[in-house]
Design a protein around this motif. Structure first.
Motif, PDB file in Angstrom:
ATOM      1  N   ALA A  18     -33.494   0.602  31.950  1.00  0.00           N
ATOM      2  CA  ALA A  18     -33.726   1.013  30.560  1.00  0.00           C
ATOM      3  C   ALA A  18     -33.614  -0.170  29.606  1.00  0.00           C
ATOM      4  CB  ALA A  18     -32.737   2.112  30.171  1.00  0.00           C
ATOM      5  N   TYR A  26     -36.880  -2.125  29.228  1.00  0.00           N
ATOM      6  CA  TYR A  26     -38.066  -1.352  28.856  1.00  0.00           C
ATOM      7  C   TYR A  26     -38.841  -1.997  27.696  1.00  0.00           C
ATOM      8  CZ  TYR A  26     -40.971   2.523  27.261  1.00  0.00           C
ATOM      9  OH  TYR A  26     -42.035   3.292  26.862  1.00  0.00           O
ATOM     10  N   LEU A  53     -41.950   6.059  37.864  1.00  0.00           N
ATOM     11  CA  LEU A  53     -40.587   6.596  37.947  1.00  0.00           C
ATOM     12  C   LEU A  53     -40.432   7.280  39.298  1.00  0.00           C
ATOM     13  CD1 LEU A  53     -39.937   8.113  34.400  1.00  0.00           C
ATOM     14  CD2 LEU A  53     -39.465   5.814  35.230  1.00  0.00           C
ATOM     15  N   SER A 101     -39.176   2.066  38.317  1.00  0.00           N
ATOM     16  CA  SER A 101     -37.785   2.252  37.927  1.00  0.00           C
ATOM     17  C   SER A 101     -37.275   3.559  38.506  1.00  0.00           C
ATOM     18  CB  SER A 101     -37.646   2.272  36.402  1.00  0.00           C
ATOM     19  OG  SER A 101     -36.301   2.493  36.026  1.00  0.00           O
ATOM     20  N   SER A 161     -35.777   6.912  38.341  1.00  0.00           N
ATOM     21  CA  SER A 161     -35.992   7.815  37.194  1.00  0.00           C
ATOM     22  C   SER A 161     -34.772   7.934  36.291  1.00  0.00           C
ATOM     23  CB  SER A 161     -36.415   9.195  37.693  1.00  0.00           C
ATOM     24  OG  SER A 161     -35.445   9.715  38.600  1.00  0.00           O
ATOM     25  N   THR A 162     -33.610   8.220  36.881  1.00  0.00           N
ATOM     26  CA  THR A 162     -32.417   8.439  36.065  1.00  0.00           C
ATOM     27  C   THR A 162     -31.829   7.140  35.511  1.00  0.00           C
ATOM     28  OG1 THR A 162     -31.162   8.501  38.146  1.00  0.00           O
ATOM     29  CG2 THR A 162     -31.754  10.610  37.156  1.00  0.00           C
ATOM     30  N   CYS A 205     -33.876   4.794  34.242  1.00  0.00           N
ATOM     31  CA  CYS A 205     -34.717   4.541  33.072  1.00  0.00           C
ATOM     32  C   CYS A 205     -34.569   5.649  32.027  1.00  0.00           C
ATOM     33  CB  CYS A 205     -36.168   4.423  33.512  1.00  0.00           C
ATOM     34  SG  CYS A 205     -37.286   3.747  32.274  1.00  0.00           S
ATOM     35  N   ILE A 206     -34.532   6.907  32.489  1.00  0.00           N
ATOM     36  CA  ILE A 206     -34.415   8.059  31.583  1.00  0.00           C
ATOM     37  C   ILE A 206     -33.281   8.953  32.101  1.00  0.00           C
ATOM     38  CG2 ILE A 206     -35.586  10.034  30.528  1.00  0.00           C
ATOM     39  CD1 ILE A 206     -38.236   8.646  31.093  1.00  0.00           C
ATOM     40  N   PHE A 249     -33.415  12.702  34.008  1.00  0.00           N
ATOM     41  CA  PHE A 249     -34.823  13.016  34.295  1.00  0.00           C
ATOM     42  C   PHE A 249     -34.862  13.894  35.545  1.00  0.00           C
ATOM     43  CE2 PHE A 249     -39.204  12.201  35.642  1.00  0.00           C
ATOM     44  CZ  PHE A 249     -39.874  12.250  34.428  1.00  0.00           C
ATOM     45  N   GLN A 257     -50.099   9.989  31.168  1.00  0.00           N
ATOM     46  CA  GLN A 257     -48.875  10.351  31.883  1.00  0.00           C
ATOM     47  C   GLN A 257     -49.215  11.387  32.946  1.00  0.00           C
ATOM     48  OE1 GLN A 257     -45.963  12.020  29.233  1.00  0.00           O
ATOM     49  NE2 GLN A 257     -47.392  13.353  28.198  1.00  0.00           N
TER      50      GLN A 257
END
Length: 229
Positions: free
Chosen positions: A90, A93, A110, A140, A142-143, A145-146, A149, A168
């Motif tokens: 993150a 980014y 992701l 990345s 997923s969790t 970066c976001i 998620f 997306q």
């Protein structure tokens, strides 16, 4: 005292009445020799001259195309500055996505370890990054970066350009499950305008409508029966 050689209305009036002598005209420059005669007048050329002229023209055209090709290759080399898939968090980014560069396509995958389709997509993305080195491919967890998620949304591809989210694709349904082929993913990028694919057509086989075929076959059989009577 007024300078008699200056270009003023007063001096012009004095010259008009003969009080001041007229200005001497600047000497005219000799006309440049006309050098527009072109030797390549086919009607006046001998066979030898025509042969030499054609050789010169062919060399000139080949050199022009050579220079054009060199310029194209240099332009591609300048763009080809990626060629791999970079792992980001993150914290990376903003720099990696928003500041990727003007008109640079960024594809962010992701994923999460242990999800087969994510692993498959990572393989394809790695190969496509090598094939299209002017596209910036990132991945990345997923969790990372976001936060929070959901796994049900994996795999996910986010596509950016100039810092804006352009495409997306969220979840397995967008990729056709484990039957996904690399050419199909490349064609997906091609249709989205991200890459210029060398594939000539969509590699995804068209779904055969069994029900429609059965109805058409049944109608043909009925028509044949009616003709027998």
């Amino acid at each position: 005292m007024q300078n008699p050689h200056e270009d003023t209305e007063w001096n012009d009036a004095l010259r008009k009445h003969g009080i001041l002598p007229q200005k001497e005209k600047a000497p005219e420059l000799p006309e440049e020799e006309d050098q527009t005669e072109i030797k390549n007048n086919y009607e006046e050329m001998s066979l030898d001259e025509l042969g030499e002229f054609e050789d010169e023209e062919e060399d000139r055209i080949m050199e022009m195309y050579r220079q054009k090709r060199i310029a194209e290759m240099k332009a591609m080399q300048m763009k080809a500055k990626f060629g791999d898939v970079r792992e980001i968090s993150a914290d990376d980014y903003v720099q990696q996505v928003n500041q990727a560069g003007e008109d640079v396509w960024v594809v962010l995958h992701l994923y999460k370890q242990g999800i087969p389709l994510c692993s498959l997509l990572n393989q394809y993305v790695t190969r496509l990054a090598q094939k299209f080195p002017y596209i910036k491919f990132l991945k990345s967890i997923s969790t990372t970066c976001i936060p929070n998620f959901p796994d049900k949304n994996l795999p996910t591809l986010f596509v950016y350009k100039n810092g804006d989210l352009i495409h997306q694709w969220i979840g397995a349904l967008h990729f056709g499950g484990m039957n996904l082929k690399q050419d199909q993913l490349e064609w997906k990028f091609h249709e989205a305008g991200i890459v210029k694919s060398t594939l000539e057509s969509n590699p995804t086989p068209k779904i055969h409508d069994v029900l429609s075929s059965a109805i058409r076959s049944s109608n043909k059989d009925n028509s044949s029966d009616d003709e027998e009577y």
